[in-house]
Enzyme design. Structure first.
Site, short mmCIF file in Angstrom:
data_model
loop_
_atom_site.label_atom_id
_atom_site.label_comp_id
_atom_site.label_asym_id
_atom_site.label_seq_id
_atom_site.Cartn_x
_atom_site.Cartn_y
_atom_site.Cartn_z
N HIS A 79 -6.55 -32.53 -42.44
CA HIS A 79 -7.34 -33.75 -42.15
C HIS A 79 -7.12 -34.19 -40.70
CE1 HIS A 79 -6.52 -34.29 -46.61
NE2 HIS A 79 -7.83 -34.38 -46.58
N GLY A 104 -14.11 -29.84 -42.81
CA GLY A 104 -13.22 -28.69 -42.71
C GLY A 104 -13.82 -27.44 -43.34
P1 AMP Z 1 -10.58 -34.02 -48.92
O1 AMP Z 1 -9.69 -35.17 -48.62
O2 AMP Z 1 -9.91 -32.91 -49.67
O3 AMP Z 1 -11.89 -34.44 -49.54
O4 AMP Z 1 -10.95 -33.37 -47.53
C1 AMP Z 1 -11.50 -34.14 -46.49
C2 AMP Z 1 -11.90 -33.21 -45.37
O5 AMP Z 1 -10.75 -32.50 -44.91
C3 AMP Z 1 -12.93 -32.15 -45.80
O6 AMP Z 1 -13.87 -31.97 -44.76
C4 AMP Z 1 -12.06 -30.92 -45.99
O7 AMP Z 1 -12.75 -29.71 -45.83
C5 AMP Z 1 -11.05 -31.11 -44.88
N1 AMP Z 1 -9.84 -30.32 -45.11
C6 AMP Z 1 -9.08 -30.29 -46.24
N2 AMP Z 1 -8.08 -29.39 -46.11
C7 AMP Z 1 -8.22 -28.82 -44.88
C8 AMP Z 1 -7.50 -27.82 -44.15
N3 AMP Z 1 -6.46 -27.21 -44.67
N4 AMP Z 1 -7.93 -27.51 -42.91
C9 AMP Z 1 -9.01 -28.12 -42.37
N5 AMP Z 1 -9.73 -29.07 -43.00
C10 AMP Z 1 -9.34 -29.42 -44.24
#
Ligand code: AMP
Length: 283
Positions: A37, A147
């Site tokens: 994030h 991401g």
């Molecule tokens: P989430 O909180 O899981 O809904 O993710 C929020 C954002 O963070 C989304 O755009 C995800 O794709 C991104 N994200 C989650 N894990 C990673 C990671 N390991 N590397 C890069 N971006 C990430």
């Protein structure tokens, strides 16, 4: 105070910034923030003037049997880490403001959301598209950063932006990994110490496929079989899918051609924890 709970307030902040010709960057999250994030927040900071990070565990993207209630919530740390990474405002809406009683509109992105995650979590992309459309309308960002970790989600959101004529630039940032290759994820907190050691098998399965592809393997079924075989080395793994597809639209031709950009897509349960990952390469 940069911790905003009210829709009208965050909208006003964004509109005032734009009046001053400032570019508004937006990073939607469900909290439990980690380096993945934070890399999105840093990217947003580089390409915009003010960065808004939302923290909202979206009930609409969880099925009844999924982990909504036990989804990790670490708000104090999230606020601190966001600020340190360059966030100017945290938007932390109340679920009842986002989905008031009587709320009845949903957004469904067809096509791209039907396979892979869409097949195994039928409620998922409808929930994601609905909340993202709402957040985009509330925050009115100039640019959003997502991401690659959730690659199919990136394609769904790009399609949503295009289809709804939203004046938003879409940026995808690379997946941040642990040193053994495991993609960072809020859900990694669910892994036992034992399972955490075994979880690098996802990365290793993609590496096996990459190696075979670099030696000339071009058949979809063979590439899929290579990933399945590697994943089966861990008996506690149950595979939802381990498949290669064209990165552009996730279509699945039998044979890939030189110059094709392809994506290896994995979703597995390691005991009770569901893990997803992907890797993009050009043949
Ligand atoms: P989430 O909180 O899981 O809904 O993710 C929020 C954002 O963070 C989304 O755009 C995800 O794709 C991104 N994200 C989650 N894990 C990673 C990671 N390991 N590397 C890069 N971006 C990430």
């Amino acid at each position: 105070m940069n911790f905003i709970e009210k829709i009208e307030e965050i909208r006003k902040i964004s509109r005032n910034a734009k009046k001053e010709n400032l570019k508004v960057g937006f990073v939607p999250t469900m909290g439990a923030l980690h380096d993945g994030h934070l890399s999105l927040i840093r990217k947003a900071k580089k390409i915009s003037d003010i960065v808004i990070v939302s923290i909202f565990v979206n009930p609409k993207q969880f099925a009844a049997h999924e982990d909504l209630d036990k989804y990790p919530r670490t708000l104090d740390d999230d606020v601190k880490m966001s600020n340190e990474s360059g966030a100017d405002f945290i938007f932390y809406p109340n679920p009842l403001d986002i989905y008031p009683v009587g709320y009845s509109t949903s957004i469904n992105v067809g096509g791209i959301s039907e396979n892979f995650e869409g097949e195994f979590r039928p409620q998922f992309f409808g929930g994601v598209a609905t909340v993202c459309a709402k957040l985009f309308i509330i925050v009115e960002p100039d640019v959003v950063v997502f991401g690659q970790k959730d690659y199919q989600q990136c394609l769904v959101i790009k399609q949503l932006i295009k289809d709804l004529h939203l004046p938003i630039e879409f940026v995808m940032e690379a997946t941040i990994r642990e040193s053994d290759g495991l993609a960072k994820s809020s859900r990694n907190r669910y892994l036992t110490e034992e399972d955490r050691k075994k979880s690098s098998i996802l990365f290793l399965a993609m590496e096996e496929a990459r190696k075979a592809i670099s030696k000339g393997e071009d058949k979809r079924k063979t590439i899929n079989a290579i990933m399945h075989k590697k994943l089966r080395e861990v008996p506690e793994i149950k595979i939802d899918y381990a498949s290669v597809a064209l990165a552009e639209d996730l279509s699945q031709p039998e044979i890939f051609l030189k110059g094709d950009t392809i994506v290896l897509l994995l979703a597995v349960y390691l005991n009770k924890t569901r893990l997803i990952d992907n890797s993009i390469l050009t043949i």
